[in-house]
Scaffold this active site. Sequence first.
Site, mmCIF file in Angstrom:
data_model
loop_
_atom_site.group_PDB
_atom_site.id
_atom_site.type_symbol
_atom_site.label_atom_id
_atom_site.label_comp_id
_atom_site.label_asym_id
_atom_site.label_seq_id
_atom_site.Cartn_x
_atom_site.Cartn_y
_atom_site.Cartn_z
ATOM 1 N N HIS A 46 0.858 -0.977 -0.065
ATOM 2 C CA HIS A 46 0.028 0.035 0.065
ATOM 3 C C HIS A 46 1.247 1.358 0.282
ATOM 4 C CE1 HIS A 46 -3.316 -2.476 2.673
ATOM 5 N NE2 HIS A 46 -3.509 -2.568 1.628
ATOM 6 N N GLN A 70 -18.295 -5.753 -0.959
ATOM 7 C CA GLN A 70 -17.520 -6.620 -1.945
ATOM 8 C C GLN A 70 -16.728 -8.184 -0.897
ATOM 9 O OE1 GLN A 70 -14.490 -3.711 -2.134
ATOM 10 N NE2 GLN A 70 -13.359 -5.499 -2.181
ATOM 11 N N LYS A 157 -1.752 -6.448 -7.835
ATOM 12 C CA LYS A 157 -1.461 -7.266 -6.793
ATOM 13 C C LYS A 157 -3.891 -7.960 -6.978
ATOM 14 C CE LYS A 157 -2.300 -10.485 -3.843
ATOM 15 N NZ LYS A 157 -3.096 -9.883 -3.163
ATOM 16 N N ASP A 158 -4.071 -7.051 -7.411
ATOM 17 C CA ASP A 158 -5.746 -7.727 -7.545
ATOM 18 C C ASP A 158 -5.829 -7.068 -9.092
ATOM 19 O OD1 ASP A 158 -6.814 -7.881 -4.955
ATOM 20 O OD2 ASP A 158 -5.934 -5.957 -4.678
ATOM 21 N N SER A 193 0.546 -9.143 1.140
ATOM 22 C CA SER A 193 -1.302 -8.596 1.757
ATOM 23 C C SER A 193 -1.816 -8.356 2.285
ATOM 24 C CB SER A 193 -2.188 -10.364 0.714
ATOM 25 O OG SER A 193 -3.067 -9.957 1.304
HETATM 26 O O1 PAF Z 1 -8.043 -3.584 -3.240
HETATM 27 C C1 PAF Z 1 -9.031 -3.601 -2.256
HETATM 28 O O2 PAF Z 1 -8.050 -2.990 -1.248
HETATM 29 C C2 PAF Z 1 -10.549 -2.740 -2.555
HETATM 30 O O3 PAF Z 1 -10.821 -3.179 -3.082
HETATM 31 C C3 PAF Z 1 -10.455 -1.623 -3.121
HETATM 32 C C4 PAF Z 1 -10.124 -1.085 -4.170
HETATM 33 C C5 PAF Z 1 -10.340 -0.637 -1.481
HETATM 34 C C6 PAF Z 1 -12.232 -1.364 -2.534
HETATM 35 O O4 PAF Z 1 -13.273 -1.752 -1.709
#
Ligand code: PAF
Length: 288
Positions: A46, A70, A157-158, A193
């Site tokens: 991050h 989510q 990563k995502d 992660s």
């Molecule tokens: O990648 C993440 O941490 C989450 O999916 C995000 C983009 C902050 C949305 O909640």
Amino acid sequence: MALDTKSYALPVARSIEDLRDAVAGWVMKGETVALVPTMGALHAGHLSLVDLARDKADHVVVSIFVNPTQFAPHEDLDAYPRQEAADADALNGKASLIFAPTAQEMYPEGFSTTVSVFGVSEPLEGSFRPTHFAGVATIVSKLLLAALPDIAIFGEKDWQQLMVIRRMVRDLNIPVEILGGPIMREADGLAMSSRNVYLTPEERKIAGELNVILRETARKAAGGTPVSQAVKEGGERILAAGFDTLDYLEIRHAASLAPFEDDRAHGDARILVAAKIGNTRLIDNMPI
Ligand code: PAF
């Protein structure tokens, strides 16, 4: 409400109104804003996105919100690590503002709207977590519309999430530039992660094999091995390494995530994986 300037060294906006007031103050002075959306539990991955944001804009807003929509009912919403004070410390000197709204602020009583992105959200993660990307697209569109930043940065990563967000922003004409930040890895190559904290020491060792197998599978496909053969062999190795379940190991067109009809990786290709050790689900990806 007003900005919370007491809890931490960095100011925190808890309402959309306060976030907008702060951003409007900067925009009036001609200053630019980058948003880094997160769910907190910040790690070096991050922080690398925050550093990238600082290079690109005058102000960085980091949002911290564990977005309930989510997560599926059986997923780790309640267990998801929450550590706002430590996150605020880590951002001190790097960001201008934290946006940490309550669930009530983002999803007030009667909330009835969902943003769904078809196509790119459907395979891979989408087939194992069918409601996930609608939750992501909904909250990210809300965060973008709340902050109206010049730039928003998401981790590679995502990868599929990044492709879904790019598609959504293009389709809805949201006036923001989307940037991807490279994956940060531990010494053995494990992708950083927030979920890595769930791993026991033994599981953590096994987890380190994932990126190695991914890289070798990618190399095979790049060298001309048919995609189906490369991923079959790679999948067998992942299970032999000690993973309990392989959700998918696939080589796809990087942007559309469509499969290669001719069973050969070419052009912009990406290998993507999701596998579980115990209850912990890990994902990773890399270019071919
Ligand atoms: O990648 C993440 O941490 C989450 O999916 C995000 C983009 C902050 C949305 O909640």
